[in-house]
Design an enzyme around this catalytic site. Structure first.
Site, PDB file in Angstrom:
ATOM      1  N   ASP A   1      -5.624  -4.162  -2.404  1.00 38.60           N
ATOM      2  CA  ASP A   1      -4.600  -3.772  -1.434  1.00 38.60           C
ATOM      3  C   ASP A   1      -3.906  -4.979  -0.802  1.00 38.60           C
ATOM      4  OD1 ASP A   1      -3.357  -2.788   1.042  1.00 38.60           O
ATOM      5  OD2 ASP A   1      -4.465  -0.947   0.663  1.00 38.60           O
TER       6      ASP A   1
ATOM      7  N   SER B   1       0.834  -1.197   0.000  1.00 37.99           N
ATOM      8  CA  SER B   1       0.000   0.000   0.000  1.00 37.99           C
ATOM      9  C   SER B   1       0.875   1.256   0.000  1.00 37.99           C
ATOM     10  CB  SER B   1      -0.956  -0.047   1.188  1.00 37.99           C
ATOM     11  OG  SER B   1      -2.065   0.811   0.987  1.00 37.99           O
TER      12      SER B   1
END
Length: 309
Positions: A200, A84
């Site tokens: 993610d 991320s």
């Protein structure tokens, strides 16, 4: 009208995000090609040091402070693995930006550089934002285009939406890899890469220490910014999702942290996940936390060197 559409979609998006995270609470599945990754025999090379940068939205500016200390203290960095926001900071550093250049660049960033909310994604997409703005921003600021061209070895970590496995993006388009690694489920649309639909990496590996080991790291310095403190006071649906994601991933982070040689945990738990105005504070906390861990880092390096003699 857009607000009405978002509020109608929000419960479903939040349910999707939480269900996906809950389903992946077991140990993440490492891809077969990494399970069989050939690692150099002990004693035949200097210690290979990896820095692992975890996810945490605006708190991730603390990573820049950590990198500054490692750079100032001449701690070698042979590999960067990020999830991320950790993939974003890590990619820029691997591209050749030094820590002070990253600090200056960070101060120019705002929330709108990353979140491209709009009627199109809300009405017809599978997320509230497409993530294209983030990808374009990365493309505009990267010197290299593909991971293979970076100055340092780098890998971004994402989650396969099909089976919940870890996907290690260590080749191909850097900006798209960062976008995929940062595609918070329910907020950003998933990203298609090589036939896989990705979200993610924090869903299954917010602190991907094991990935760094599989990629040949001898000493792993992991940076965790998922501390959960402070009173929750969300002002938007996105903040609710992001705090929920942080809470649900923190347990897995604690497990992964035990596998690191050194854990650096900047005190950013009370920094709002979307507070892009707290960049300087987050970076300062990164500096303080890294300085406090320098004895442990040097000890780990010396122990590894001694074992290799």
């Amino acid at each position: 009208m857009i607000r009405a559409v978002r509020s109608a979609r929000a419960p479903a998006a939040l349910a999707l995000a939480l269900a996906l995270l809950a389903a992946c609470r077991t140990a993440p599945t490492i891809p077969p090609e990494l399970r069989a990754y050939p690692q150099a025999p002990r004693g035949e090379h200097p210690p290979r040091v990896a820095v692992v940068l975890g996810g945490g939205a605006a708190r991730g500016f603390a990573h820049v402070g950590v990198l500054r200390v490692l750079e100032d203290e001449r701690i070698p960095i042979d590999l960067i693995v990020g999830t991320s926001v950790g993939s974003l900071v890590g990619a820029l550093y691997a591209d050749g930006y030094n820590a002070r250049e990253l600090e200056a660049l960070s101060r120019t960033l705002g929330r709108d550089d990353f979140f491209d909310f709009g009627l199109g994604p809300a009405l017809f997409g599978i997320g509230l934002a497409s993530g294209e703005r983030l990808q374009h921003w990365m493309t505009d600021h990267l010197r290299a285009r593909n991971v293979e061209q970076l100055a340092r070895p780098f890998a971004a970590v994402a989650t396969d939406l099909d089976d919940g496995s870890v996907v290690v993006l260590d080749r191909g388009d850097i900006a798209r890899a960062v976008r995929a690694s940062s595609a918070i489920p329910g907020v950003f649309e998933p990203v298609s890469i090589d036939g896989k639909l990705l979200v993610d990496g924090g869903v299954v590996a917010n602190l991907p220490v094991e990935v760094a080991r599989r990629l040949g790291a001898d000493v792993v310095i992991a940076v965790d910014v998922t501390e959960v403190t402070g009173k929750a006071a969300p002002t938007s649906f996105v903040e609710v999702v992001m705090r929920a994601v942080t809470i649900l991933t923190h347990a897995d982070v604690e497990r992964s942290a035990k596998a690191a040689d050194v854990l650096v945990a900047p005190a950013v738990g009370d920094v709002d996940l979307l507070d892009f105005d707290a960049k300087d504070r987050a970076m300062a906390e990164g500096v303080a936390a890294a300085r406090g861990k320098l004895p442990d880092i040097r000890r780990s390096l010396e122990q590894r060197r001694a074992a290799a003699r």
